[in-house]
Design an enzyme around this catalytic site. Structure first.
Site, PDB file in Angstrom:
ATOM      1  N   SER A  41       0.803  -1.228   0.000  1.00 60.30           N
ATOM      2  CA  SER A  41       0.000   0.000   0.000  1.00 60.30           C
ATOM      3  C   SER A  41       0.833   1.275   0.000  1.00 60.30           C
ATOM      4  O   SER A  41       0.336   2.337  -0.373  1.00 60.30           O
ATOM      5  CB  SER A  41      -0.934   0.020   1.218  1.00 60.30           C
ATOM      6  OG  SER A  41      -0.192  -0.070   2.423  1.00 60.30           O
ATOM      7  N   ASP A 331      -2.565   8.640   7.573  1.00 55.90           N
ATOM      8  CA  ASP A 331      -3.495   7.771   8.283  1.00 55.90           C
ATOM      9  C   ASP A 331      -2.697   6.914   9.255  1.00 55.90           C
ATOM     10  O   ASP A 331      -1.553   7.245   9.586  1.00 55.90           O
ATOM     11  CB  ASP A 331      -4.349   6.946   7.307  1.00 55.90           C
ATOM     12  CG  ASP A 331      -3.536   5.962   6.467  1.00 55.90           C
ATOM     13  OD1 ASP A 331      -2.340   5.742   6.761  1.00 55.90           O
ATOM     14  OD2 ASP A 331      -4.104   5.400   5.496  1.00 55.90           O
ATOM     15  N   HIS A 334       0.314   5.293   6.800  1.00 60.00           N
ATOM     16  CA  HIS A 334       0.915   5.818   5.576  1.00 60.00           C
ATOM     17  C   HIS A 334       1.298   7.283   5.690  1.00 60.00           C
ATOM     18  O   HIS A 334       0.567   8.081   6.283  1.00 60.00           O
ATOM     19  CB  HIS A 334      -0.063   5.622   4.412  1.00 60.00           C
ATOM     20  CG  HIS A 334      -0.509   4.199   4.253  1.00 60.00           C
ATOM     21  ND1 HIS A 334      -1.701   3.743   4.766  1.00 60.00           N
ATOM     22  CD2 HIS A 334       0.091   3.152   3.655  1.00 60.00           C
ATOM     23  CE1 HIS A 334      -1.818   2.449   4.495  1.00 60.00           C
ATOM     24  NE2 HIS A 334      -0.745   2.068   3.824  1.00 60.00           N
TER      25      HIS A 334
END
Length: 378
Positions: A41, A331, A334
């Protein structure tokens, strides 16, 4: 000057102007080296939008600072690491491999195969169900090359891949979403942590060797950051606002062994084939002293809820900071776009403490000279 010679001169000038216009309007795909992205991600730019998975970032406020102000599937408020590297390459961002727009000359830009939730191991991220595991990412790379050969021919396709820059970022989920996912996880019962790290490195070796065998010749490999300092880990495992020691111990074991693996592979395949990016050093710099980089905090996520805004997903109902540029973390896991820019700046121009055996600026300069020499000989 005669009328006939004047008309020929005018025609020649128009032809040159037309040729110049075509050159100036040539897409970035024709001018910049290709760029391929593999991993999780931290570098996924939208593949999971096309999958039945909960590991996705296709709803607000993701993308709030992206040029379109809309979510794209990137786990960021704006641009992610591959986007910023593409800027330095002078290229447009790579498209997700699953995007229907990735066809024709867009293939010459490269492709992003990354998928949120994956790890080195195929059993990492099983809770996310439908994600593109590393074995499948490599299968898609082979599929991509077949499409490229059909577009430009076998010789040109080989050259595009051989000259490309490759980024691979994977490994953090093998700890966060596998070994430490739940108490007494299957892998933690199977392996003591040092043995688990050695197993991960042995599996990572297979992935990197396969990338080389598939034509990759410049591969930037990032280690994990200080896993225990992510807001999610501060919320779940930290004490008194301190980073979770066990997760940082895992990163401390993994990263030196990864660097050793890359040195071994460079001795086998050629110096500079694999470039080692010391992500833990980059992150620790602004985690330990965020003010030095203009950040207000490295302990609170901009978007989230609970302690440190580190619990659950970033959603429209989450707490949302006003000034994203003041936060290291967007977040629970990240970085913000601004933090990503700090990270990439170290990849581009950092010392050997950050990237070895050379930084990306040096790589790009060396390769540009080599490519120019090849063109001269052809």
């Amino acid at each position: 000057m005669s009328a006939s010679s004047s008309s020929w001169s005018a025609l020649l000038l128009r032809a040159l102007a037309a040729a110049l216009a075509v050159a100036l309007l040539a897409p970035a795909a024709e001018c910049a080296r290709a760029f391929f992205v593999f991993g999780d991600s931290l570098v996924d730019n939208g593949n999971n939008n096309y999958l039945m998975t909960t590991a996705r970032a296709d709803a607000p406020p993701y993308g709030i600072d992206y040029p379109t102000r809309r979510p794209t599937g990137r786990f960021s408020n704006g641009l992610n690491i591959p986007d910023i590297i593409s800027e330095h390459l002078g290229a447009e961002p790579t498209l997700p491999y699953l995007s229907p727009e990735l066809k024709g000359k867009k293939l010459l830009v490269g492709a992003n195969f990354a998928s949120a939730g994956v790890g080195i191991l195929n059993d990492t991220g099983i809770q996310f169900v439908d994600i593109i595991r590393m074995s499948r990412q490599l299968q898609y790379f082979g599929e991509y090359q077949r499409k490229l050969r059909a577009l430009v021919g076998a010789a040109r396709a080989r050259q595009v891949v051989r000259r490309a820059l490759v980024l691979i970022t994977v490994g953090g989920n093998d700890f966060v979403n596998n070994y430490y996912l739940v108490p007494f996880s299957l892998r933690s019962r199977q392996f003591a942590l040092p043995d688990y790290v050695r197993y991960l490195i042995s599996e990572y070796r297979k992935i990197l060797v396969r990338l080389y065998m598939m034509g990759a010749r410049r591969v930037l490999v990032t280690g994990t950051g200080p896993l225990g300092c992510a807001p999610a880990m501060l919320a779940q495992r930290g004490r008194g606002g301190e980073c979770a020691a066990e997760l940082n111990r895992a990163a401390g074991l993994f990263n030196p062994q990864l660097a050793g693996l890359l040195a071994e592979l460079n001795a086998r395949f050629g110096a500079g084939t694999f470039i080692s990016a010391n992500a833990i050093r980059v992150h620790f710099d602004f985690v330990s002293n965020p003010a030095a980089y203009g950040f207000a905090t490295a302990k609170e996520a901009c978007c989230g809820q609970g302690p440190h805004n580190g619990l659950g997903l970033c959603t429209p109902a989450s707490n949302l900071c006003r000034d994203r540029s003041r936060y290291v973390f967007w977040d629970a896991y990240h970085p913000t776009e601004r933090a990503n820019r700090v990270i990439v700046s170290q990849f581009m121009s950092g010392s050997l403490d950050y990237v070895s055996p050379m930084n990306l600026s040096t790589v790009m300069e060396m390769d540009a000279r080599a490519f120019a020499a090849e063109e001269t000989l052809e």
